[in-house]
Design an enzyme around this catalytic site. Structure first.
Site, mmCIF file in Angstrom:
data_model
loop_
_atom_site.group_PDB
_atom_site.id
_atom_site.type_symbol
_atom_site.label_atom_id
_atom_site.label_comp_id
_atom_site.label_asym_id
_atom_site.label_seq_id
_atom_site.Cartn_x
_atom_site.Cartn_y
_atom_site.Cartn_z
ATOM 1 N N HIS A 100 1.526 2.147 -3.488
ATOM 2 C CA HIS A 100 0.456 2.928 -4.113
ATOM 3 C C HIS A 100 0.577 4.404 -3.707
ATOM 4 C CE1 HIS A 100 -1.756 -0.232 -6.012
ATOM 5 N NE2 HIS A 100 -2.083 -0.853 -4.897
ATOM 6 N N HIS A 104 3.249 5.971 -5.647
ATOM 7 C CA HIS A 104 2.827 6.113 -7.048
ATOM 8 C C HIS A 104 2.081 7.435 -7.218
ATOM 9 C CE1 HIS A 104 1.159 3.715 -10.770
ATOM 10 N NE2 HIS A 104 1.764 4.837 -11.113
ATOM 11 N N GLU A 153 0.820 -1.212 0.000
ATOM 12 C CA GLU A 153 0.000 0.000 0.000
ATOM 13 C C GLU A 153 0.853 1.260 0.000
ATOM 14 O OE1 GLU A 153 -3.050 0.004 -0.660
ATOM 15 O OE2 GLU A 153 -3.473 -2.134 -0.415
#
Length: 697
Positions: free
Chosen positions: A490, A493, A487
């Site tokens: 993410h 990102h 996570e």
């Protein structure tokens, strides 16, 4: 403009533009203002028909898209994290209002026509853009995808059909919101004696709340993942496992099954109105895979190739149950692995094969150390620096904020801000996820008037790890460490995004690629150097690390077959080509589970009612987890395994060639750029233990 009251996170001014203190914000009023503003801008843009330019048509739409993203995140995020139940309900209601309006906006024929006119002019070189090559490439991509989106929304249909489609879309979106809210609000529990929790780790039992009944202390296990999963995986009392397994698979059962069945009907009806054979065809047209004609063979072939290994693993698990329960030989043939057995015996199978009790790793993963160390690893690998924002406003005292800076170039460029909300509480989003709060994008108007030029991104990491306290630290399992690493990937990102347009910011990539960057980063949790960095200042003994790493592919055929079961179920659920073909969602799942995983769901349960992905945007796209894993393994084995997991040059390449681009180019282009060749599945198949012929290249 309804966002004037918010501070702006730009390259020159740090802060966040979305609403944080929603307790003092009138969400319905903000929603009304936002929608009124959107309509006002769209009407002005529509009036440019026949005389479109970048300035009067394209730029206003790009800036509007950003404002929508900012305020939408403010309004809808609240329902997932705010401690006030009433406000969460208001947020959910506002989300429905916004969802309805978004359907309306996506069906504006007049706006579709001016965007199509702009695209035609750009293609003929009759319309000038910004003059910046990267920005202009994104704008061309935006125009093309926006026209395609409008046409998938039925704007090539006759007016009457468009109106019908609009109503169907609005209903389907409202049902999806209700599905997720029902799931979040459905917290079930059961009370057990200490004996009935035999085998459950002491650290888990100590974290449970207790009640006293007739002088006996009972431990309450809720259907929160940090409580329920350890019980299902470790409890040697089968009745306890059965009770918790049933509770986990009956959450919101009656409400959500009805909602899901109706959503499946609506999705098929809408897809066929648009000329697609099925909902799966519609959803996959804009993905990497492009079509169920690619996805279904991908899933089926992998399932068949794994079947001999999986059946062998499942049989060994069945024999373990027979042995543990002392089943008489005459009854052996009647015994199977049932849902309440699956996680328990898979864990025991993995421990037997690897001689590893994963609970032995838990003392090395104090949540405070893990949090600090994972953040340090990401900073080192991606050439970033995190700075705690002590006075930042947040929605709850558990939430913390960090500003991010680039350490690779000259100076220390501000990259964005992230939030972390790590621990469970009633009404909070029940899984682990990252929520985008503010997209990265060029601020065209602000750039012109000198008040800024680039909006930096912001996102929130929401997890449900057990909270530690003074004298009572919380320890994570290795699986939870892996989830944390995933996570956080993410999150990065989103923060490392350098896109010109908000539509392509961060994780706004093709849906079947979105998991790949984070899946790639999970590999740090399967290396000695990576795990010792995560556990620091503790050092995990080499013998324990060797057992863990060698255990990675033990049971992998079983774990992969479970994912394939979900993926194949999703494809079949959304692959129906007529209303008459449609089966009840739970009936279909029971069939697929027995066919693919050879496990019969417990009578009276309804896993699909708890399968949030089906109502959360992953419909007909769950295959993406396995699809993305192919490319995740390819990236890791080709670059980081060869060049070093803490190699800052490799990490910077990853940041600039994969993460920074967001969805502003095709995912295959990210992969080619980072790998230096065409991506392939060889590394993934080897990882699964399957034979792969050596390529000539």
């Amino acid at each position: 403009m309804p966002s004037e009251a918010f501070t702006l996170a730009t390259s020159t001014g740090r802060g966040v533009k979305f609403v944080l203190d929603t307790k003092e914000t009138n969400l319905p009023q903000v929603t009304d203002e936002l929608l009124a503003y959107v309509r006002e801008v769209l009407e002005k843009v529509d009036a440019t028909s026949g005389q479109v330019t970048f300035k009067n048509t394209v730029q206003p739409l790009l800036e509007l898209e950003n404002v929508e993203a900012l305020l939408d995140s403010s309004i809808t995020f609240t329902q997932h994290v705010h401690p006030d139940k009433e406000l969460r309900g208001v947020s959910a209601d506002c989300s429905k209002t916004i969802a309805d309006a978004q359907v309306e906006f996506s069906m504006r024929v007049s706006t579709y026509r001016v965007v199509k006119e702009a695209l035609a002019k750009v293609n003929k070189k009759e319309l000038s853009l910004t003059g910046d090559e990267k920005t202009d490439n994104e704008i061309r991509r935006w125009l093309k995808k926006t026209v395609e989106d409008y046409e998938r929304n039925g704007l090539a249909l006759p007016e009457k059909s468009r109106e019908e489609l609009k109503l169907l879309k609005q209903e389907e979106q409202r049902l999806g919101i209700d599905f997720q809210k029902n799931l979040a609000d459905s917290v079930l529990s059961a009370n057990f004696t200490r004996e009935e929790l035999s085998g459950v780790p002491e650290t888990v039992i100590e974290s449970l709340s207790t009640v006293n009944e007739q002088g006996k202390t009972l431990y309450t296990v809720h259907t929160h993942y940090p409580e329920a999963f350890p019980v299902i995986e470790h409890c040697s009392v089968r009745d306890t496992r059965m009770k918790m397994s049933i509770l986990m698979n009956t959450k919101a059962k009656d409400q959500n099954l009805a909602l899901l069945n109706r959503m499946v009907e609506l999705r098929l009806q809408m897809a066929q109105m648009l000329g697609f054979p099925s909902h799966a065809h519609l959803r996959q047209q804009s993905r990497m895979a492009k079509s169920p004609d690619v996805v279904i063979p991908f899933l089926s072939d992998l399932s068949k190739r794994l079947l001999p290994i999986y059946e062998k693993e499942l049989e060994e698990m069945r024999q373990m149950r027979i042995e543990e329960e002392g089943i008489p030989e005459a009854d052996h043939a009647k015994i199977s692995i049932e849902p309440c057995d699956f996680r328990y015996y898979l864990r025991k199978y993995e421990e037997r094969k690897s001689s590893l009790d994963k609970e032995l790793l838990r003392p090395y993963f104090d949540i405070a150390d893990v949090t600090r160390n994972i953040m340090e690893i990401y900073q080192e690998v991606l050439s970033l620096r995190f700075e705690r924002v002590e006075q930042a406003k947040t929605w709850h005292t558990d939430a913390t904020a960090y500003d991010v800076f680039d350490t690779a170039g000259e100076g220390s460029k501000f990259m964005g801000r992230f939030f972390m909300d790590m621990h469970p509480r009633d009404g909070k989003y029940g899984h682990a996820a990252v929520f985008g709060l503010q997209p990265s994008c060029t601020l065209f108007s602000a750039k012109e008037n000198g008040t800024g030029d680039y909006q930096r991104p912001s996102a929130a990491l929401v997890t449900n790890f057990t909270k530690g306290s003074e004298g009572k630290p919380s320890y994570l399992t290795h699986g939870e460490v892996q989830t944390f690493f995933h996570e956080f990937g993410h999150l990065m990102h989103g923060i490392c995004s350098e896109t010109a347009l908000s539509r392509f910011s961060g994780t706004s990539v093709e849906r079947d690629f979105v998991e790949a960057p984070s899946q790639m980063l999970e590999n740090w949790c399967w290396t000695k150097d990576g795990l010792n960095r995560v556990a620091s200042p503790k050092m995990i003994p080499d013998e324990l690390l060797d057992k863990l790493i060698s255990s990675r592919t033990v049971g992998e055929a079983t774990a992969s077959t479970r994912q394939l079961t979900f993926g194949i179920y999703d494809q079949r659920l959304h692959g129906f080509r007529s209303k008459e073909e449609i089966k009840d969602a739970n009936e279909l799942y029971n069939e697929v589970s027995l066919e693919i995983s050879k496990i019969r769901p417990t009578e009276g349960t309804a896993f699909p009612a708890t399968f949030g992905h089906l109502a959360g945007g992953y419909d007909a796209q769950y295959y993406g987890y396995m699809w993305a894993q192919v490319y995740a393994i390819d990236m890791f084995e080709t670059r980081f395994r060869q060049e070093g997991i803490f190699n800052t040059k490799t990490g910077l390449d990853y940041r600039t060639k994969v993460l920074a681009w967001g969805g502003s180019r095709d995912a295959f282009d990210h992969l080619r750029d980072f790998l230096g060749r065409e991506p392939n599945s060889d590394a993934f198949l080897r990882y699964l233990g399957l034979d792969v012929k050596k390529r000539d290249d």
